[in-house]
Design a protein around this motif. Structure first.
Motif, PDB file in Angstrom:
ATOM      1  N   ARG A 220       0.829  -1.210   0.000  1.00  0.00           N
ATOM      2  CA  ARG A 220       0.000   0.000   0.000  1.00  0.00           C
ATOM      3  C   ARG A 220       0.865   1.261   0.000  1.00  0.00           C
ATOM      4  O   ARG A 220       0.581   2.229  -0.728  1.00  0.00           O
ATOM      5  CB  ARG A 220      -0.935  -0.015   1.213  1.00  0.00           C
ATOM      6  CG  ARG A 220      -1.849   1.214   1.319  1.00  0.00           C
ATOM      7  CD  ARG A 220      -2.635   1.432   0.033  1.00  0.00           C
ATOM      8  NE  ARG A 220      -3.534   0.349  -0.244  1.00  0.00           N
ATOM      9  CZ  ARG A 220      -4.791   0.281   0.221  1.00  0.00           C
ATOM     10  NH1 ARG A 220      -5.272   1.233   0.985  1.00  0.00           N
ATOM     11  NH2 ARG A 220      -5.552  -0.749  -0.101  1.00  0.00           N
ATOM     12  N   ALA A 221       1.933   1.268   0.785  1.00  0.00           N
ATOM     13  CA  ALA A 221       2.811   2.443   0.827  1.00  0.00           C
ATOM     14  C   ALA A 221       3.493   2.664  -0.518  1.00  0.00           C
ATOM     15  O   ALA A 221       3.592   3.796  -1.004  1.00  0.00           O
ATOM     16  CB  ALA A 221       3.852   2.274   1.930  1.00  0.00           C
ATOM     17  N   ARG A 222       3.975   1.572  -1.141  1.00  0.00           N
ATOM     18  CA  ARG A 222       4.637   1.694  -2.437  1.00  0.00           C
ATOM     19  C   ARG A 222       3.685   2.261  -3.488  1.00  0.00           C
ATOM     20  O   ARG A 222       4.036   3.172  -4.251  1.00  0.00           O
ATOM     21  CB  ARG A 222       5.146   0.329  -2.892  1.00  0.00           C
ATOM     22  CG  ARG A 222       6.375  -0.188  -2.181  1.00  0.00           C
ATOM     23  CD  ARG A 222       7.638   0.506  -2.676  1.00  0.00           C
ATOM     24  NE  ARG A 222       8.823  -0.200  -2.248  1.00  0.00           N
ATOM     25  CZ  ARG A 222       9.421  -0.060  -1.067  1.00  0.00           C
ATOM     26  NH1 ARG A 222       8.926   0.807  -0.198  1.00  0.00           N
ATOM     27  NH2 ARG A 222      10.509  -0.743  -0.757  1.00  0.00           N
ATOM     28  N   LEU A 223       2.478   1.719  -3.547  1.00  0.00           N
ATOM     29  CA  LEU A 223       1.525   2.161  -4.561  1.00  0.00           C
ATOM     30  C   LEU A 223       1.077   3.603  -4.314  1.00  0.00           C
ATOM     31  O   LEU A 223       0.911   4.375  -5.253  1.00  0.00           O
ATOM     32  CB  LEU A 223       0.317   1.226  -4.591  1.00  0.00           C
ATOM     33  CG  LEU A 223       0.597  -0.212  -5.049  1.00  0.00           C
ATOM     34  CD1 LEU A 223      -0.693  -1.025  -5.069  1.00  0.00           C
ATOM     35  CD2 LEU A 223       1.254  -0.232  -6.418  1.00  0.00           C
ATOM     36  N   THR A 224       0.886   3.959  -3.054  1.00  0.00           N
ATOM     37  CA  THR A 224       0.511   5.342  -2.739  1.00  0.00           C
ATOM     38  C   THR A 224       1.617   6.302  -3.139  1.00  0.00           C
ATOM     39  O   THR A 224       1.367   7.365  -3.722  1.00  0.00           O
ATOM     40  CB  THR A 224       0.211   5.487  -1.233  1.00  0.00           C
ATOM     41  OG1 THR A 224      -0.863   4.617  -0.880  1.00  0.00           O
ATOM     42  CG2 THR A 224      -0.170   6.921  -0.899  1.00  0.00           C
ATOM     43  N   ASN A 225       2.860   5.933  -2.838  1.00  0.00           N
ATOM     44  CA  ASN A 225       3.994   6.790  -3.169  1.00  0.00           C
ATOM     45  C   ASN A 225       4.127   7.001  -4.671  1.00  0.00           C
ATOM     46  O   ASN A 225       4.297   8.137  -5.143  1.00  0.00           O
ATOM     47  CB  ASN A 225       5.290   6.184  -2.622  1.00  0.00           C
ATOM     48  CG  ASN A 225       5.348   6.206  -1.114  1.00  0.00           C
ATOM     49  OD1 ASN A 225       4.614   6.951  -0.469  1.00  0.00           O
ATOM     50  ND2 ASN A 225       6.208   5.382  -0.529  1.00  0.00           N
ATOM     51  N   ILE A 226       4.069   5.904  -5.423  1.00  0.00           N
ATOM     52  CA  ILE A 226       4.286   6.030  -6.860  1.00  0.00           C
ATOM     53  C   ILE A 226       3.103   6.720  -7.524  1.00  0.00           C
ATOM     54  O   ILE A 226       3.277   7.467  -8.512  1.00  0.00           O
ATOM     55  CB  ILE A 226       4.559   4.642  -7.507  1.00  0.00           C
ATOM     56  CG1 ILE A 226       5.208   4.821  -8.880  1.00  0.00           C
ATOM     57  CG2 ILE A 226       3.289   3.819  -7.610  1.00  0.00           C
ATOM     58  CD1 ILE A 226       6.558   5.489  -8.848  1.00  0.00           C
TER      59      ILE A 226
END
Length: 332
Positions: A220-226
């Motif tokens: 979730r953090a990776r997708l939110t960041n990108i």
């Protein structure tokens, strides 16, 4: 030759090191863009549009090609950046770099806020949600005549000289170099991210979500960041369009812009960093030439081009060029 500090290192470190190196094709690509300033002095305005579209396509490639997040409303962030860059000049901020920062901040904030809704859905849900967000913003811009100019567009945009020295001219010389410099700077950042373990984790999420979760990737953090970073890039692309044309039309938020963007990326090739730029060049040049040759039927030929590329060029133009290079290498 293996660098001394990597002797005895695990094999994956050597692989990462190889990914970080610039290939000859990459260097030639950017040198060609610099050379275009001198070789095609009468086509620099079109060149600026190609670079802006390429940066916009690169922003979509980050979430679609690398992270596997599908969207039909990426123009929402492009339009927010375009309107922000235009509106800040109306309140006395004429420095182009400050306009870019403002556009990037607004688009990134919008990307971060909408990510909590978009990322909760599956692929079909994401398509509908992103399309709905873009349609909402389009209608808001259409109704807010006093702020955005409505269907007449935002006029009276006055952008100051770049670095206080170089004014935007009618031939597009300053605009081309300005757009090229900003695009290259952002590309360096994107490239560094995508060849790092961070970029590899995005590919892992795209290929196998459960396996990525099992090895400890914070999905979730990776997708939110990108998603947020992609919105930022799209906002900067929209701001560059406003600053180089000194006008904002309501079409920057339209569905057609998102559809054209998707075509550019498919034609160029996804998850390749350069596919968006090559696809933008092919699409805009084809649009320009075909519209001159056949104003009534140019969309027919453009559609035929898209079908041929999709069916016979797996990975787009970039994929075809890679296979050609591999074939030449085998023939040696």
């Amino acid at each position: 030759m293996i660098p001394r500090h990597l002797l005895g290192a695990p094999p994956y470190l050597h692989a990462l090191r190889r990914r970080e190196r610039w290939g000859k094709g990459e260097i030639l690509f950017w040198l060609a863009l610099v050379a275009a300033f001198f070789v095609f002095p009468k086509n620099l305005l079109l060149g600026s549009q190609i670079l802006i579209a390429g940066l916009f396509a690169l922003s979509l490639d980050l979430i679609l090609g690398y992270a596997g997040i599908v969207t039909l409303g990426h123009a929402a962030f492009f339009g927010l950046g375009a309107y922000t860059a235009g509106l800040v000049t109306r309140v006395g901020v004429h420095d182009p770099f400050l306009g870019l920062l403002a556009a990037a901040a607004v688009a990134a904030a919008a990307g971060w806020l909408t990510s909590f809704v978009v990322l909760r859905a599956n692929d079909l849900g994401r398509l509908m949600i992103t399309l709905g967000i873009a349609m909402l913003l389009y209608e808001v811009a259409n109704r807010a005549n006093g702020l955005t100019g409505g269907v007449d567009g935002l006029q009276g945009v006055e952008v100051g000289p770049v670095l206080g020295l170089f004014r935007f001219d009618l031939l597009g010389r300053t605009a081309y170099l300005y757009v090229l410099g900003v695009t290259f700077g952002l590309f360096l950042l994107v490239r560094a991210l995508m060849v790092s373990p961070y970029g590899l984790s995005l590919r892992c999420i795209r290929e196998n979500n459960r396996r990525a979760q099992a090895i400890g990737v914070p999905i979730r953090a990776r997708l939110t960041n990108i998603y947020t970073f992609s919105a930022l890039l799209a906002g900067v692309a929209g701001a560059l369009l406003t600053q180089t044309t000194q006008f904002v039309g309501i079409d920057v938020l339209g569905f057609q812009r998102s559809a054209d963007l998707l075509i550019m990326l498919i034609v160029g090739g996804t998850a390749s960093l350069y596919g968006g730029f090559i696809g933008a060049a092919v699409f805009l040049l084809a649009q320009d030439r075909l519209a001159n040759l056949s104003p009534e039927y140019w969309l027919f030929w453009l559609g035929l081009l898209l079908i041929v590329v999709t069916l016979y060029l797996d990975g787009g133009v970039v994929g075809g060029l890679r296979r050609l290079a591999a074939w030449v290498e085998r023939r040696r």
